[in-house]
Design a protein around this motif. Structure first.
Motif, short mmCIF file in Angstrom:
data_model
loop_
_atom_site.label_atom_id
_atom_site.label_comp_id
_atom_site.label_asym_id
_atom_site.label_seq_id
_atom_site.Cartn_x
_atom_site.Cartn_y
_atom_site.Cartn_z
N LEU A 123 41.83 -56.31 -47.27
CA LEU A 123 42.67 -55.12 -46.47
C LEU A 123 42.31 -55.03 -45.13
O LEU A 123 42.99 -54.79 -44.15
CB LEU A 123 42.26 -53.89 -47.14
CG LEU A 123 43.44 -53.81 -48.68
CD1 LEU A 123 42.98 -52.50 -49.37
CD2 LEU A 123 44.87 -53.72 -48.21
N ARG B 170 44.79 -55.70 -41.92
CA ARG B 170 45.25 -54.33 -41.53
C ARG B 170 46.16 -54.58 -40.12
O ARG B 170 45.71 -55.30 -39.30
CB ARG B 170 44.07 -53.32 -41.22
CG ARG B 170 44.44 -51.94 -40.80
CD ARG B 170 43.30 -51.12 -40.44
NE ARG B 170 43.84 -49.92 -40.23
CZ ARG B 170 43.01 -48.80 -39.73
NH1 ARG B 170 41.75 -49.16 -39.48
NH2 ARG B 170 43.46 -47.62 -39.51
N GLN C 87 48.77 -58.28 -48.09
CA GLN C 87 48.07 -56.69 -48.03
C GLN C 87 48.26 -56.10 -49.34
O GLN C 87 47.38 -55.48 -49.80
CB GLN C 87 48.69 -56.20 -46.90
CG GLN C 87 48.14 -56.53 -45.49
CD GLN C 87 48.70 -55.26 -44.66
OE1 GLN C 87 50.08 -54.84 -44.71
NE2 GLN C 87 48.01 -54.94 -43.61
#
Length: 501
Positions: free
Chosen positions: A483, A487, A460
């Protein structure tokens, strides 16, 4: 309260019995709490009252200054008027300078999207001012009033033979409505300064010699007390071929004789374009003949005479002047080399050196060999002089004038090199009397950095780095997509969507 303070107030401000320094500082700290909580406009109203009292009692200011080399008119011009102007500047602009400000969104990182930042200025607490002896009213006076405007308490230790001027400053403060315990006058003796440090102060300003600065900094290092050091100078004047020679010669003569040569910004080194050197020196010598001999303090005179003799022994030539402490005529030395002590020393007497540089480039190189970098002046066509001024390492550079413009209350007075560090006067000097405080508010409830670390974190962070700092749009889009895919599941306390901020 009238201009003449009551005996009760004077007894409180200057008690006959010696209070332990700790008691003095404890009272100052207690007074500072209430003073710092007052509105800035209220504090500035007292600064305005101080200014009016100073003007009303200008004659007392003259009597308080024990400098035999000064004329009364010079004292008004060099001390009283600049101090009054500094007060007015604070009255007009201190609110703007010291106001709390919010940091805008521009430049905010994505991972700080929920934060708000507020920058405020807070007083140090108890400020110790170590004053000079050459300008005992104006220099410590500006620092004293800026410290008070910023919300501090102040201890003032005057320089040699400067207690009368310091006493007047504090009397005017009390008459202007500044709380009695907020300001205190220390004896001139060095022991008082060390006792104050031992009792604990929060900030120190020193105006003095570089040797004194080293000793003070050694003491301050024990407690890591922050400080501003306004120290010695060995200032230079550059006279270019395009200069108005009459104005330049008058300016150098003025600077040499100002306050009997006891001025840190006095011109000590002259770099003159070779094609005009002879003409300029002749004008300067003629101009200096119009000045009456001055008085130089005996201790300073002995050191200067020794330095002059050393230069003469190394092939320098004396063009004019007679170095006598009780009747000192300005000394101009010619054929001076940059390694000579006379071109590298903080001398407090009317003496200057014509440097034997061949051209402008060598002059600039020689200029930077001196460890003092307080100020300089350049005389010449405006554009040409400004270009040269930009090349000089100095706290302040004046173009086509000398010394006087540095007393403009809008101008900061910084020091570089062995001339010290930090800044006094101007907006920057006022800010120096405060500490910076950043207040950061988190307004978002989505705080993934508080989650327990896990395996996906590294990936991330890589995607976030690509998205925010990728070298092209393709890399940034890949980072954003990464991303989104990586998530973390939202926690029960997280909002379903991140609120836009």
């Amino acid at each position: 309260m009238t201009a003449a303070l009551s005996n009760a107030v004077l007894d409180t401000l200057f008690p006959e019995t010696e209070d332990p320094m700790q008691d003095v500082i404890d009272r100052a700290r207690a007074a500072q709490v209430g003073w710092g909580q007052r509105s800035l406009s209220d504090r500035l109203a007292r600064i305005a009252r101080f200014r009016r009292l100073l003007v009303d009692r200008a004659d007392e200011a003259l009597e308080s200054i024990e400098l035999p080399q000064r004329s009364p008119g010079e004292t008004i011009a060099a001390e009283v008027l600049p101090l009054a102007d500094a007060c007015r500047y604070m009255e007009l602009y201190a609110c703007r300078v010291l106001q709390t400000r919010a940091v805008g969104r521009r430049g905010r990182p994505l991972w700080c999207a929920g934060t708000r930042i507020r920058i405020s200025r807070e007083p140090h607490g108890v400020v110790l001012i170590l004053g000079p002896s050459n300008y005992p009213l104006m220099l410590p006076g500006v620092q004293l009033l800026q410290a008070l405007a910023a919300g501090n308490a102040v201890l003032l230790k005057p320089g040699r033979r400067s207690s009368s001027a310091a006493r007047l400053l504090l009397e005017l403060c009390i008459a202007a409505g500044i709380p009695t315990d907020l300001v205190a006058l220390l004896p001139e003796e060095l022991g008082a300064y060390r006792a104050a440090l031992a009792a604990g102060v929060d900030f120190v300003t020193l105006t003095g010699s570089s040797s004194t600065g080293r000793r003070v900094l050694a003491d301050l290092s024990e407690t890591l007390t922050p400080a501003v050091m306004e120290l010695s100078g060995c200032d230079a004047v550059f006279v270019m071929a395009s200069a108005n020679l009459d104005i330049a010669a008058r300016a150098v003569a003025f600077g040499l004789m100002l306050n009997g040569g006891a001025t840190c910004l006095s011109p000590r080194r002259l770099f003159i374009a070779p094609e005009i050197r002879q003409d300029f020196v002749a004008r300067l010598v003629r101009r200096l003949q119009d000045f009456a001999p001055t008085v130089v303090e005996a201790g300073a005179a002995a050191r200067v005479i020794q330095t002059i003799d050393s230069a003469l022994a190394e092939a320098a030539v004396r063009l004019c002047g007679e170095p006598s402490p009780s009747a000192w005529q300005a000394v101009v030395l010619d054929n001076v080399q940059p390694e000579m002590p006379v071109a590298r020393s903080d001398l407090f007497a009317p003496v200057t050196c014509v440097m034997a540089s061949r051209d402008l480039e060598e002059a600039v190189e020689w200029y930077h060999r001196c460890p003092y970098q307080l100020g300089a002046s350049v005389f010449g066509a405006p554009d040409e002089a400004a270009t040269l001024a930009d090349r000089l390492r100095a706290g302040s550079v004046v173009i086509n004038d000398l010394i006087a413009p540095t007393a403009d209350p809008r101008a900061p007075f910084p020091a570089w090199g062995e001339s010290g560090y930090g800044v006094t006067r101007g907006a920057e000097g006022l800010l120096a009397m405060t500490r910076v405080k950043a207040t950061i508010e988190q307004r978002s409830r989505w705080l993934p950095h508080l989650d327990v670390p896990g395996a996906p974190d590294l990936q991330q962070m890589r995607h976030l780095l690509q998205f925010t700092h990728g070298s092209d749009w393709l890399i940034r889009i890949r980072g954003l997509w990464g991303l989104i895919k990586s998530r973390k599941p939202q926690s029960a306390t997280s909002p379903e969507t991140v609120r836009k901020v």
